[in-house]
Design a protein around this motif. Structure first.
Motif, PDB file in Angstrom:
ATOM      1  N   PRO A  51      40.889 -81.127  61.142  1.00 36.12           N
ATOM      2  CA  PRO A  51      39.754 -81.874  60.595  1.00 36.12           C
ATOM      3  C   PRO A  51      39.281 -81.242  59.285  1.00 36.12           C
ATOM      4  O   PRO A  51      39.190 -80.013  59.196  1.00 36.12           O
ATOM      5  CB  PRO A  51      38.670 -81.752  61.665  1.00 36.12           C
ATOM      6  CG  PRO A  51      39.363 -81.284  62.886  1.00 36.12           C
ATOM      7  CD  PRO A  51      40.600 -80.576  62.458  1.00 36.12           C
ATOM      8  N   THR A  52      39.016 -82.076  58.303  1.00 37.63           N
ATOM      9  CA  THR A  52      38.749 -81.586  56.950  1.00 37.63           C
ATOM     10  C   THR A  52      37.557 -82.315  56.354  1.00 37.63           C
ATOM     11  O   THR A  52      37.451 -83.546  56.476  1.00 37.63           O
ATOM     12  CB  THR A  52      40.003 -81.842  56.071  1.00 37.63           C
ATOM     13  OG1 THR A  52      41.108 -81.190  56.667  1.00 37.63           O
ATOM     14  CG2 THR A  52      39.797 -81.333  54.649  1.00 37.63           C
ATOM     15  N   TYR A  53      36.685 -81.545  55.708  1.00 34.23           N
ATOM     16  CA  TYR A  53      35.518 -82.161  55.077  1.00 34.23           C
ATOM     17  C   TYR A  53      35.284 -81.494  53.720  1.00 34.23           C
ATOM     18  O   TYR A  53      35.344 -80.271  53.616  1.00 34.23           O
ATOM     19  CB  TYR A  53      34.275 -81.978  55.959  1.00 34.23           C
ATOM     20  CG  TYR A  53      33.033 -82.594  55.368  1.00 34.23           C
ATOM     21  CD1 TYR A  53      32.702 -83.922  55.615  1.00 34.23           C
ATOM     22  CD2 TYR A  53      32.205 -81.852  54.526  1.00 34.23           C
ATOM     23  CE1 TYR A  53      31.572 -84.501  55.040  1.00 34.23           C
ATOM     24  CE2 TYR A  53      31.079 -82.425  53.949  1.00 34.23           C
ATOM     25  CZ  TYR A  53      30.775 -83.746  54.219  1.00 34.23           C
ATOM     26  OH  TYR A  53      29.660 -84.314  53.639  1.00 34.23           O
ATOM     27  N   LEU A 259      37.259 -86.409  55.656  1.00 33.61           N
ATOM     28  CA  LEU A 259      36.097 -87.123  55.127  1.00 33.61           C
ATOM     29  C   LEU A 259      35.485 -86.321  53.980  1.00 33.61           C
ATOM     30  O   LEU A 259      35.509 -85.098  53.987  1.00 33.61           O
ATOM     31  CB  LEU A 259      35.042 -87.323  56.218  1.00 33.61           C
ATOM     32  CG  LEU A 259      33.933 -88.329  55.901  1.00 33.61           C
ATOM     33  CD1 LEU A 259      34.441 -89.764  55.991  1.00 33.61           C
ATOM     34  CD2 LEU A 259      32.758 -88.173  56.861  1.00 33.61           C
ATOM     35  N   THR A 260      34.958 -87.030  53.000  1.00 33.61           N
ATOM     36  CA  THR A 260      34.184 -86.369  51.951  1.00 33.61           C
ATOM     37  C   THR A 260      32.976 -87.226  51.610  1.00 33.61           C
ATOM     38  O   THR A 260      33.046 -88.464  51.704  1.00 33.61           O
ATOM     39  CB  THR A 260      35.043 -86.111  50.684  1.00 33.61           C
ATOM     40  OG1 THR A 260      34.243 -85.439  49.705  1.00 33.61           O
ATOM     41  CG2 THR A 260      35.580 -87.392  50.063  1.00 33.61           C
ATOM     42  N   HIS A 261      31.868 -86.588  51.288  1.00 32.24           N
ATOM     43  CA  HIS A 261      30.654 -87.289  50.859  1.00 32.24           C
ATOM     44  C   HIS A 261      30.183 -86.693  49.544  1.00 32.24           C
ATOM     45  O   HIS A 261      30.562 -85.571  49.199  1.00 32.24           O
ATOM     46  CB  HIS A 261      29.510 -87.069  51.868  1.00 32.24           C
ATOM     47  CG  HIS A 261      29.697 -87.763  53.171  1.00 32.24           C
ATOM     48  ND1 HIS A 261      29.379 -87.168  54.370  1.00 32.24           N
ATOM     49  CD2 HIS A 261      30.138 -89.011  53.482  1.00 32.24           C
ATOM     50  CE1 HIS A 261      29.617 -88.016  55.361  1.00 32.24           C
ATOM     51  NE2 HIS A 261      30.085 -89.138  54.850  1.00 32.24           N
ATOM     52  N   PHE A 262      29.325 -87.437  48.845  1.00 32.35           N
ATOM     53  CA  PHE A 262      28.571 -86.787  47.766  1.00 32.35           C
ATOM     54  C   PHE A 262      27.095 -87.082  47.990  1.00 32.35           C
ATOM     55  O   PHE A 262      26.717 -88.141  48.480  1.00 32.35           O
ATOM     56  CB  PHE A 262      29.029 -87.258  46.378  1.00 32.35           C
ATOM     57  CG  PHE A 262      28.613 -88.656  46.013  1.00 32.35           C
ATOM     58  CD1 PHE A 262      29.470 -89.715  46.189  1.00 32.35           C
ATOM     59  CD2 PHE A 262      27.350 -88.900  45.477  1.00 32.35           C
ATOM     60  CE1 PHE A 262      29.087 -90.998  45.857  1.00 32.35           C
ATOM     61  CE2 PHE A 262      26.958 -90.183  45.127  1.00 32.35           C
ATOM     62  CZ  PHE A 262      27.837 -91.243  45.321  1.00 32.35           C
ATOM     63  N   LEU A 290      36.854 -76.874  61.633  1.00 40.60           N
ATOM     64  CA  LEU A 290      36.762 -77.669  60.409  1.00 40.60           C
ATOM     65  C   LEU A 290      37.240 -76.856  59.213  1.00 40.60           C
ATOM     66  O   LEU A 290      36.848 -75.702  59.030  1.00 40.60           O
ATOM     67  CB  LEU A 290      35.294 -78.074  60.195  1.00 40.60           C
ATOM     68  CG  LEU A 290      34.979 -79.174  59.194  1.00 40.60           C
ATOM     69  CD1 LEU A 290      35.604 -80.505  59.615  1.00 40.60           C
ATOM     70  CD2 LEU A 290      33.463 -79.343  59.047  1.00 40.60           C
ATOM     71  N   TRP A 291      38.068 -77.498  58.385  1.00 41.84           N
ATOM     72  CA  TRP A 291      38.485 -76.887  57.119  1.00 41.84           C
ATOM     73  C   TRP A 291      37.579 -77.444  56.031  1.00 41.84           C
ATOM     74  O   TRP A 291      37.384 -78.669  55.958  1.00 41.84           O
ATOM     75  CB  TRP A 291      39.951 -77.211  56.846  1.00 41.84           C
ATOM     76  CG  TRP A 291      40.484 -76.544  55.611  1.00 41.84           C
ATOM     77  CD1 TRP A 291      40.263 -75.258  55.215  1.00 41.84           C
ATOM     78  CD2 TRP A 291      41.329 -77.134  54.625  1.00 41.84           C
ATOM     79  NE1 TRP A 291      40.925 -75.008  54.039  1.00 41.84           N
ATOM     80  CE2 TRP A 291      41.586 -76.130  53.648  1.00 41.84           C
ATOM     81  CE3 TRP A 291      41.915 -78.388  54.465  1.00 41.84           C
ATOM     82  CZ2 TRP A 291      42.387 -76.361  52.529  1.00 41.84           C
ATOM     83  CZ3 TRP A 291      42.709 -78.614  53.356  1.00 41.84           C
ATOM     84  CH2 TRP A 291      42.951 -77.619  52.400  1.00 41.84           C
ATOM     85  N   LEU A 292      37.036 -76.550  55.206  1.00 44.99           N
ATOM     86  CA  LEU A 292      36.073 -76.973  54.173  1.00 44.99           C
ATOM     87  C   LEU A 292      36.584 -76.579  52.784  1.00 44.99           C
ATOM     88  O   LEU A 292      36.071 -75.637  52.171  1.00 44.99           O
ATOM     89  CB  LEU A 292      34.717 -76.296  54.426  1.00 44.99           C
ATOM     90  CG  LEU A 292      33.989 -76.687  55.711  1.00 44.99           C
ATOM     91  CD1 LEU A 292      32.806 -75.742  55.966  1.00 44.99           C
ATOM     92  CD2 LEU A 292      33.489 -78.126  55.615  1.00 44.99           C
TER      93      LEU A 292
END
Ligand SMILES: [Zn+2]
Length: 309
Positions: A51-53, A259-262, A290-292
């Protein structure tokens, strides 16, 4: 493995699929969001069990610049790195404030020189309406300012107002500068299930990294201005916003998804939202769930681990 942004779509079928997604998403948004992100496994090789964010923030107004020192302190407290979409005009006006972002080890993302379509500065003039030369000029000027004033070479771009603001002429301009990614589309409107996907332009490598939504509103960008502080907020109060972020992050972990947000810096600093977001992300990271990465690191890994060409 991946689908390409510039492939000519079958418009009738694409429209039918979009309508169907919207109906299903409206009836049961949580289930739809979960299903949509599970579908990433059909396309990706390196996301399984990973899982990546990616956290990103916008600096595109004076209040954002004013909120920046506290935002950087928050990120440092949680040992969190982020990408900052920066506007050339503001870099020019506040080089010191922007230099602090670089010194703290964060990533700068080109967000044009004047931010066409800005609610206050240029509400009448959208980036997507500019000529290719004007678009290229906006991108180049911001790039140059970053190099000259901050000694920082940008490699990624975010279009002002996202959505349909970036076409093939924009990718041409990015490729000329040697950029490796753009993050200007909306996850649930792409055909790669919200995953980064390559854009083919004369054999150059550039990835489009779609910006994500939330479990409750899978078709709306999950940023603070749309969601909790704009004229028609989807979430009433910071508590509801953080609750939606928590549920969304849980789904990302459960689905081994990307997933990515701004978030707009001034908005996300109000009521301590950024600190709470960082605490939730740090907690998942501590548990190895989680990978960040930054976008740069993400792009490197995609090219290394996926056979895209
Ligand atoms: Zn912006």
């Amino acid at each position: 493995m991946f689908e390409y942004e510039l492939r000519r779509p079958n418009l009738g079928w694409e429209t039918a699929k979009k309508s169907l997604r919207r109906i299903v998403g409206g009836l049961s948004p949580r289930q739809f969001f979960k299903w949509y992100h599970r579908m990433q496994h059909r396309q990706a090789c390196w996301f399984i069990g990973s899982p990546t964010y990616v956290l990103t923030l916008n600096i595109d107004s004076q209040p954002d610049v004013e909120a920046l020192p506290d935002a950087l302190d928050n990120l440092a407290k949680w040992d969190m790195r982020a990408g900052f979409s920066c506007v050339g005009k503001l870099i020019e006006r506040y080089p010191e404030a922007h230099r602090r972002i670089v010194e703290a080890g964060h990533e700068l993302i080109n967000h044009t020189y004047s931010h066409p379509g800005n609610n206050r500065a240029r509400p009448d003039r959208y980036f997507g309406d500019l000529t290719p030369d004007q678009q290229s000029g906006e991108i180049q000027r911001c790039h140059q300012l970053s190099q000259d004033l901050l000694e920082y070479r940008m490699v990624g771009f975010r279009a002002p107002r996202l959505g349909r603001q970036n076409g093939s002429s924009v990718y041409d301009a990015l490729i000329k500068l040697g950029y490796t990614y753009s993050s200007s589309t909306i996850a649930t409107y792409t055909r790669a299930w919200g995953l980064p996907y390559p854009v083919h332009q004369e054999k150059h490598r550039i990835l489009e990294i779609p910006v994500g939504c939330s479990v409750r509103y899978p078709f709306t960008i999950f940023n603070t201005r749309c969601s909790s502080s704009g004229p028609a907020p989807l979430y009433h109060g910071s508590g509801a916003f953080i609750q939606a972020f928590t549920e969304t992050l849980t789904t990302v972990v459960e689905c081994d998804a990307f997933l990515t947000h701004f978030f707009d810096t001034a908005d996300v600093m109000r009521d301590g939202k950024l600190g709470r977001i960082c605490a939730l992300l740090a907690d998942r990271r501590e548990r190895d769930e989680l990978w960040l990465p930054t976008y740069r690191e993400l792009v490197d890994r995609v090219w290394k681990e996926c056979q895209l060409f």
